[in-house]
Design a protein around this motif. Structure first.
Motif, PDB file in Angstrom:
ATOM      1  N   LYS A  79      25.493 115.010  17.383  1.00  0.00           N
ATOM      2  CA  LYS A  79      26.265 114.854  18.621  1.00  0.00           C
ATOM      3  C   LYS A  79      26.374 113.416  19.099  1.00  0.00           C
ATOM      4  O   LYS A  79      27.314 113.074  19.804  1.00  0.00           O
ATOM      5  CB  LYS A  79      25.616 115.683  19.744  1.00  0.00           C
ATOM      6  N   ILE A  80      25.429 112.585  18.733  1.00  0.00           N
ATOM      7  CA  ILE A  80      25.366 111.247  19.331  1.00  0.00           C
ATOM      8  C   ILE A  80      26.566 110.366  18.952  1.00  0.00           C
ATOM      9  O   ILE A  80      26.967 109.513  19.720  1.00  0.00           O
ATOM     10  CB  ILE A  80      24.026 110.545  19.006  1.00  0.00           C
ATOM     11  N   GLY A  81      27.149 110.619  17.802  1.00  0.00           N
ATOM     12  CA  GLY A  81      28.298 109.819  17.367  1.00  0.00           C
ATOM     13  C   GLY A  81      29.615 110.241  18.005  1.00  0.00           C
ATOM     14  O   GLY A  81      30.607 109.519  17.917  1.00  0.00           O
ATOM     15  N   THR A  82      29.635 111.409  18.640  1.00  0.00           N
ATOM     16  CA  THR A  82      30.854 111.915  19.284  1.00  0.00           C
ATOM     17  C   THR A  82      30.529 112.379  20.703  1.00  0.00           C
ATOM     18  O   THR A  82      30.546 113.575  21.004  1.00  0.00           O
ATOM     19  CB  THR A  82      31.449 113.091  18.482  1.00  0.00           C
ATOM     20  N   PRO A  83      30.225 111.427  21.572  1.00  0.00           N
ATOM     21  CA  PRO A  83      29.795 111.801  22.922  1.00  0.00           C
ATOM     22  C   PRO A  83      30.851 112.585  23.704  1.00  0.00           C
ATOM     23  O   PRO A  83      30.501 113.450  24.503  1.00  0.00           O
ATOM     24  CB  PRO A  83      29.468 110.469  23.591  1.00  0.00           C
ATOM     25  N   ALA A  84      32.121 112.327  23.457  1.00  0.00           N
ATOM     26  CA  ALA A  84      33.166 113.059  24.185  1.00  0.00           C
ATOM     27  C   ALA A  84      33.113 114.554  23.853  1.00  0.00           C
ATOM     28  O   ALA A  84      33.301 115.403  24.733  1.00  0.00           O
ATOM     29  CB  ALA A  84      34.542 112.489  23.860  1.00  0.00           C
ATOM     30  N   LEU A  85      32.833 114.878  22.593  1.00  0.00           N
ATOM     31  CA  LEU A  85      32.709 116.284  22.211  1.00  0.00           C
ATOM     32  C   LEU A  85      31.456 116.915  22.819  1.00  0.00           C
ATOM     33  O   LEU A  85      31.465 118.092  23.188  1.00  0.00           O
ATOM     34  CB  LEU A  85      32.678 116.440  20.697  1.00  0.00           C
ATOM     35  N   SER A  86      30.402 116.142  22.932  1.00  0.00           N
ATOM     36  CA  SER A  86      29.178 116.639  23.552  1.00  0.00           C
ATOM     37  C   SER A  86      29.432 116.953  25.025  1.00  0.00           C
ATOM     38  O   SER A  86      29.007 117.997  25.531  1.00  0.00           O
ATOM     39  CB  SER A  86      28.059 115.604  23.410  1.00  0.00           C
ATOM     40  N   VAL A  87      30.146 116.071  25.703  1.00  0.00           N
ATOM     41  CA  VAL A  87      30.511 116.304  27.104  1.00  0.00           C
ATOM     42  C   VAL A  87      31.397 117.546  27.204  1.00  0.00           C
ATOM     43  O   VAL A  87      31.191 118.415  28.066  1.00  0.00           O
ATOM     44  CB  VAL A  87      31.216 115.072  27.709  1.00  0.00           C
ATOM     45  N   GLN A  88      32.366 117.657  26.320  1.00  0.00           N
ATOM     46  CA  GLN A  88      33.271 118.815  26.302  1.00  0.00           C
ATOM     47  C   GLN A  88      32.493 120.113  26.107  1.00  0.00           C
ATOM     48  O   GLN A  88      32.786 121.120  26.756  1.00  0.00           O
ATOM     49  CB  GLN A  88      34.293 118.639  25.179  1.00  0.00           C
ATOM     50  N   ALA A  89      31.492 120.092  25.236  1.00  0.00           N
ATOM     51  CA  ALA A  89      30.686 121.290  24.986  1.00  0.00           C
ATOM     52  C   ALA A  89      29.908 121.696  26.239  1.00  0.00           C
ATOM     53  O   ALA A  89      29.853 122.876  26.582  1.00  0.00           O
ATOM     54  CB  ALA A  89      29.723 121.046  23.826  1.00  0.00           C
ATOM     55  N   VAL A  90      29.320 120.726  26.935  1.00  0.00           N
ATOM     56  CA  VAL A  90      28.568 121.032  28.156  1.00  0.00           C
ATOM     57  C   VAL A  90      29.516 121.559  29.231  1.00  0.00           C
ATOM     58  O   VAL A  90      29.203 122.533  29.922  1.00  0.00           O
ATOM     59  CB  VAL A  90      27.786 119.796  28.646  1.00  0.00           C
ATOM     60  N   GLN A  91      30.677 120.959  29.356  1.00  0.00           N
ATOM     61  CA  GLN A  91      31.652 121.398  30.368  1.00  0.00           C
ATOM     62  C   GLN A  91      32.167 122.807  30.073  1.00  0.00           C
ATOM     63  O   GLN A  91      32.485 123.558  31.000  1.00  0.00           O
ATOM     64  CB  GLN A  91      32.826 120.424  30.440  1.00  0.00           C
ATOM     65  N   ALA A  92      32.239 123.193  28.810  1.00  0.00           N
ATOM     66  CA  ALA A  92      32.764 124.505  28.432  1.00  0.00           C
ATOM     67  C   ALA A  92      31.919 125.656  28.995  1.00  0.00           C
ATOM     68  O   ALA A  92      32.432 126.752  29.190  1.00  0.00           O
ATOM     69  CB  ALA A  92      32.854 124.620  26.914  1.00  0.00           C
ATOM     70  N   TYR A  93      30.667 125.397  29.275  1.00  0.00           N
ATOM     71  CA  TYR A  93      29.802 126.437  29.842  1.00  0.00           C
ATOM     72  C   TYR A  93      30.138 126.749  31.305  1.00  0.00           C
ATOM     73  O   TYR A  93      29.737 127.788  31.823  1.00  0.00           O
ATOM     74  CB  TYR A  93      28.326 126.025  29.730  1.00  0.00           C
ATOM     75  N   GLU A  94      30.840 125.851  31.949  1.00  0.00           N
ATOM     76  CA  GLU A  94      31.262 126.035  33.347  1.00  0.00           C
ATOM     77  C   GLU A  94      30.087 126.349  34.263  1.00  0.00           C
ATOM     78  O   GLU A  94      30.177 127.168  35.171  1.00  0.00           O
ATOM     79  CB  GLU A  94      32.314 127.144  33.441  1.00  0.00           C
ATOM     80  N   LEU A  95      28.965 125.664  34.047  1.00  0.00           N
ATOM     81  CA  LEU A  95      27.774 125.870  34.866  1.00  0.00           C
ATOM     82  C   LEU A  95      27.455 124.691  35.771  1.00  0.00           C
ATOM     83  O   LEU A  95      26.819 124.863  36.804  1.00  0.00           O
ATOM     84  CB  LEU A  95      26.552 126.141  33.971  1.00  0.00           C
ATOM     85  N   LEU A  96      27.860 123.512  35.371  1.00  0.00           N
ATOM     86  CA  LEU A  96      27.507 122.295  36.094  1.00  0.00           C
ATOM     87  C   LEU A  96      28.751 121.623  36.664  1.00  0.00           C
ATOM     88  O   LEU A  96      29.832 121.713  36.074  1.00  0.00           O
ATOM     89  CB  LEU A  96      26.806 121.310  35.146  1.00  0.00           C
ATOM     90  N   PRO A  97      28.581 120.927  37.790  1.00  0.00           N
ATOM     91  CA  PRO A  97      29.707 120.123  38.286  1.00  0.00           C
ATOM     92  C   PRO A  97      30.124 119.118  37.207  1.00  0.00           C
ATOM     93  O   PRO A  97      29.308 118.701  36.376  1.00  0.00           O
ATOM     94  CB  PRO A  97      29.129 119.407  39.497  1.00  0.00           C
TER      95      PRO A  97
END
Length: 171
Positions: A20-38
């Protein structure tokens, strides 16, 4: 067993973080997909999580600050289980993003929530074992004296007085 638990957990965390470290935008996208955090918090978590996974994994491999690293690992695995279970319960169709990628699944793709929860639950148990029985063999904690000395077992006890050992002879 503790060393094996430490190393398995470390391997999974390091691989997950590295992917994940080489593609931080995808990591952010994955966390946002859970719709749990602001959104802002999800962004910080998405950027920070790969680094945390790698650092904790390296600490586990080295056996340094083993109980702390095990506790952080346990909290991470618990958070992952809760997040995946929440996505499943809410009917979200997302890739967990555990090993890179993440976000909404394409049409025709099915989530594998059960297996992801089972995997992370097993890793949680390894982390709990590591916390309880830390640091295990081949650890820097033991080599640096950061853990209490090994407790005497029944076989390690000194002979009782009268067993042929004069207590006054010990020097």
């Amino acid at each position: 067993m503790t060393t094996v638990a430490r190393l398995v957990l470390a391997g999974v965390l390091i691989v997950a973080g590295w992917l994940k470290i080489g593609t931080p935008a995808l990591s952010v996208q994955a966390v946002q997909a859970y719709e749990l955090l602001p959104e802002r918090v999800a962004t910080v978590v998405g950027y920070g999580l790969p680094l945390v996974e790698i650092v904790v994994g390296v600490l586990l491999v080295a056996g340094l600050l083993t109980r702390v690293a095990g506790a952080v690992s346990a909290l991470l695995m618990l958070a992952f289980v809760v997040g995946i279970a929440s996505a499943w319960a809410r009917g979200l169709r997302i890739d967990c993003g555990c090993f890179g990628g993440g976000g909404k699944l394409a049409a025709g793709q099915s989530p594998s929530y059960f297996w992801e929860i089972l995997r992370d639950g097993g890793l949680f148990l390894l982390a709990a074992w590591t916390v309880r029985f830390a640091p295990g063999r081949f650890s820097l904690d033991a080599a640096l004296g950061l853990v209490p000395a090994r407790r005497l077992t029944r076989d390690d006890e000194l002979e009782e007085p009268g067993d042929g050992v004069d207590q006054g002879e010990a020097a």
